[in-house]
Design an enzyme around this catalytic site. Structure first.
Site, PDB file in Angstrom:
ATOM      1  N   HIS A 179     -31.792  99.769  76.473  1.00 15.49           N
ATOM      2  CA  HIS A 179     -30.576 100.348  77.086  1.00 15.49           C
ATOM      3  C   HIS A 179     -30.315  99.627  78.406  1.00 15.49           C
ATOM      4  O   HIS A 179     -30.997  99.878  79.396  1.00 15.49           O
ATOM      5  CB  HIS A 179     -30.770 101.849  77.345  1.00 15.49           C
ATOM      6  N   HIS A 190     -27.013  97.800  81.025  1.00 10.63           N
ATOM      7  CA  HIS A 190     -25.612  97.485  81.311  1.00 10.63           C
ATOM      8  C   HIS A 190     -25.555  96.086  81.895  1.00 10.63           C
ATOM      9  O   HIS A 190     -26.080  95.855  82.980  1.00 10.63           O
ATOM     10  CB  HIS A 190     -25.019  98.492  82.302  1.00 10.63           C
ATOM     11  N   ARG A 221     -22.516  94.525  82.162  1.00  8.69           N
ATOM     12  CA  ARG A 221     -21.138  94.351  82.666  1.00  8.69           C
ATOM     13  C   ARG A 221     -20.510  93.110  82.034  1.00  8.69           C
ATOM     14  O   ARG A 221     -20.892  92.729  80.939  1.00  8.69           O
ATOM     15  CB  ARG A 221     -21.097  94.306  84.206  1.00  8.69           C
ATOM     16  N   LYS A 247     -22.505 103.998  70.023  1.00 10.35           N
ATOM     17  CA  LYS A 247     -22.852 104.868  71.147  1.00 10.35           C
ATOM     18  C   LYS A 247     -21.845 105.981  71.346  1.00 10.35           C
ATOM     19  O   LYS A 247     -20.628 105.750  71.399  1.00 10.35           O
ATOM     20  CB  LYS A 247     -22.907 104.014  72.408  1.00 10.35           C
ATOM     21  N   HIS A 255     -25.319 109.408  75.114  1.00 11.61           N
ATOM     22  CA  HIS A 255     -25.420 109.900  76.490  1.00 11.61           C
ATOM     23  C   HIS A 255     -25.367 111.414  76.350  1.00 11.61           C
ATOM     24  O   HIS A 255     -24.305 111.979  76.082  1.00 11.61           O
ATOM     25  CB  HIS A 255     -24.281 109.381  77.370  1.00 11.61           C
ATOM     26  N   HIS A 292     -31.839 107.661  77.912  1.00  7.76           N
ATOM     27  CA  HIS A 292     -32.216 108.009  79.294  1.00  7.76           C
ATOM     28  C   HIS A 292     -32.469 109.499  79.489  1.00  7.76           C
ATOM     29  O   HIS A 292     -31.785 110.158  80.255  1.00  7.76           O
ATOM     30  CB  HIS A 292     -31.206 107.456  80.309  1.00  7.76           C
ATOM     31  N   ASP A 350     -31.676 101.421  81.556  1.00  7.59           N
ATOM     32  CA  ASP A 350     -30.388 101.899  82.065  1.00  7.59           C
ATOM     33  C   ASP A 350     -30.059 101.212  83.393  1.00  7.59           C
ATOM     34  O   ASP A 350     -29.443 101.815  84.274  1.00  7.59           O
ATOM     35  CB  ASP A 350     -30.364 103.423  82.218  1.00  7.59           C
ATOM     36  N   HIS A 356     -23.767  98.519  90.318  1.00  8.76           N
ATOM     37  CA  HIS A 356     -22.482  98.787  90.967  1.00  8.76           C
ATOM     38  C   HIS A 356     -22.535  98.106  92.327  1.00  8.76           C
ATOM     39  O   HIS A 356     -23.561  98.189  93.010  1.00  8.76           O
ATOM     40  CB  HIS A 356     -22.273 100.294  91.171  1.00  8.76           C
ATOM     41  N   ALA A 380     -22.211 106.142  89.842  1.00  9.10           N
ATOM     42  CA  ALA A 380     -23.537 106.489  89.316  1.00  9.10           C
ATOM     43  C   ALA A 380     -24.172 105.267  88.671  1.00  9.10           C
ATOM     44  O   ALA A 380     -23.556 104.609  87.834  1.00  9.10           O
ATOM     45  CB  ALA A 380     -23.399 107.599  88.285  1.00  9.10           C
TER      46      ALA A 380
HETATM   47  N1  LIG Z   1     -26.510 105.669  84.162  1.00  6.56           N
HETATM   48  C1  LIG Z   1     -25.545 105.614  85.046  1.00  6.56           C
HETATM   49  O1  LIG Z   1     -25.616 106.327  86.062  1.00  6.56           O
HETATM   50  N2  LIG Z   1     -24.466 104.806  84.923  1.00  6.56           N
HETATM   51  C2  LIG Z   1     -24.145 103.981  83.782  1.00  6.56           C
HETATM   52  C3  LIG Z   1     -23.577 104.752  82.635  1.00  6.56           C
HETATM   53  C4  LIG Z   1     -24.599 105.555  81.859  1.00  6.56           C
HETATM   54  O2  LIG Z   1     -25.562 104.989  81.331  1.00  6.56           O
HETATM   55  O3  LIG Z   1     -24.459 106.775  81.757  1.00  6.56           O
HETATM   56  C5  LIG Z   1     -23.144 102.904  84.231  1.00  6.56           C
HETATM   57  O4  LIG Z   1     -22.549 102.276  83.364  1.00  6.56           O
HETATM   58  O5  LIG Z   1     -22.992 102.699  85.439  1.00  6.56           O
HETATM   59 ZN   LIG Z   2     -26.609 103.569  80.732  1.00  3.88          ZN
HETATM   60 ZN   LIG Z   3     -25.511 107.219  80.039  1.00  2.00          ZN
END
Ligand SMILES: NC(=O)N[C@@H](CC(=O)O)C(=O)O
Ligand SMILES: [Zn+2]
Ligand SMILES: [Zn+2]
Length: 350
Positions: A14, A16, A18, A100, A137, A175, A248, A252, A264
């Site tokens: 898992h 991200h 981007r 997802k 999620h 997560h 996860d 950001h 988040a």
């Molecule tokens: N985990 C997070 O707090 N943020 C994730 C989205 C997610 O996995 O829920 C994101 O894409 O920023």
């Molecule tokens: Zn995530």
């Molecule tokens: Zn999530």
């Protein structure tokens, strides 16, 4: 005391990454350690079709450091309008490994998500039939439900009936953050697994909120109380193959987290396996790390184990205080603090 730890090369189930100009940064950090990663589809616009997933996959492959064989495992973003045909072609593609479910409004870029789980039952039926895992999620989104209770309520109101109704569907509860989720997964059939992040193993809500508010610990699902952190450590170090690694890692830019209404997500990919090693060491369970990080996830997804290894050494180093992030910057989890484990081998041996 263990001074050196060699593991089969791990995978991240898992992450991200981007898109666009950010890919060279995020892909390099992931490829440093992980052979493969399940790549979250919550882009703007989201990755809803096989065609979009194919194009995104190409952008990730093109962003890999020279010589890297890092393999992105693509995921479709489910909406109320996802068609059963899209699921069939996803399975047939060979590069889409899951779909997802983001409950609409639950987290970053989830506005296009599913408004009611019943709306996608026909799609879940096909996923079950063709063998495409469902990633979740797992939080309800209703305003009246307290943010600390949203995962538990999701289990009670949604997940338990989905598991019952689709006995053949592989489900990853992503997560997980509560003792309730760990207990649910443990008691569920073998079709149900869960990923656990490094930050939920290392921290609880006191780290985020006691003695000052620390936005870089803010993620969703939100950090819970320490009894939940303990339950997650129990699950991750238990050797139960239902629990496996999913960072996860969710970058950001600094200015979008250090602000009146911050985003988040915690960025851990730059030191992911090092952070997990620290968590496992707290339980004197370093011997259990390889199963969690390198075998159980692949087994769940029906993929082969990696054959290369990585080696961690006990050697304190200071995490960067700040990282470049396209034209902005990023504050990683543990910025400027000491990490106890260091990665010895670099991925160029692959
Ligand atoms: N985990 C997070 O707090 N943020 C994730 C989205 C997610 O996995 O829920 C994101 O894409 O920023
Ligand atoms: Zn995530
Ligand atoms: Zn999530």
């Amino acid at each position: 005391m263990t001074e050196r730890l060699t593991l089969l090369r791990p995978d991240d189930w898992h992450i991200h990454l981007r898109d666009g100009e950010l890919l060279p940064f995020t892909v390099a950090d992931a490829a440093r350690v992980f052979a493969r990663a399940i790549v979250m589809p919550n882009l703007l616009p989201p990755v809803c079709t096989v065609q979009q997933a194919a194009a995104y996959r190409q952008r990730i492959l093109a962003a890999r450091p020279t010589g890297s064989t890092f393999e992105p495992l693509m995921v479709l973003y489910l909406t109320d309008n996802t068609s059963p045909d899209e699921i069939r072609s996803a399975k047939a593609s060979g590069f889409v490994h899951a779909a997802k479910l983001y409950p609409a409004g639950a987290t970053t870029h989830s506005a296009a998500g599913v408004t009611q789980i019943d709306h996608i039952f026909a799609v879940l039926e096909v996923m079950s039939e063709v063998g495409l895992p469902l990633l979740l999620h797992g939080e309800v989104t209703r305003a009246e439900v307290d943010i600390f209770d949203r995962e538990k309520r999701f289990i009670d109101e949604q997940l338990s009936r989905v598991v019952e109704r689709f006995p053949g569907l592989k489900i990853v509860f992503e997560h997980i953050t509560t003792a309730d989720a760990a207990a649910f997964v443990r008691a569920a059939p073998d079709t149900v697994g869960a990923t656990i992040t490094a930050h939920h193993l290392l921290y609880n809500r006191n780290h985020m909120l006691a003695g000052g508010i620390r936005p870089h610990f803010y993620c969703l699902p939100i950090l819970k109380r320490n009894v939940h952190q303990e339950a997650l450590l129990d699950a991750a170090t238990s050797g139960n193959p239902k629990f496996f690694l999913g960072t996860d890692s969710a970058p950001h830019a600094r200015h979008t987290k250090e602000t009146a209404c911050g985003c988040a997500g915690c960025y851990t990919a730059y030191a992911a396996i090092e952070l997990y090693a620290e968590a496992f060491e707290q339980r004197a369970a370093l011997a259990k790390l390889e199963g969690f990080a390198s075998r159980f996830g692949a087994d769940f997804y029906g993929l082969a184990h990696n054959r290369q290894t990585i080696t961690l050494v006990r050697e304190p180093w200071t995490a960067p205080a700040i990282l470049p992030f396209d034209s902005h910057c990023l504050i990683p989890l543990r910025a400027g603090e000491t990490l106890n484990w260091r990665l010895l081998e670099q991925p160029c041996d692959r």
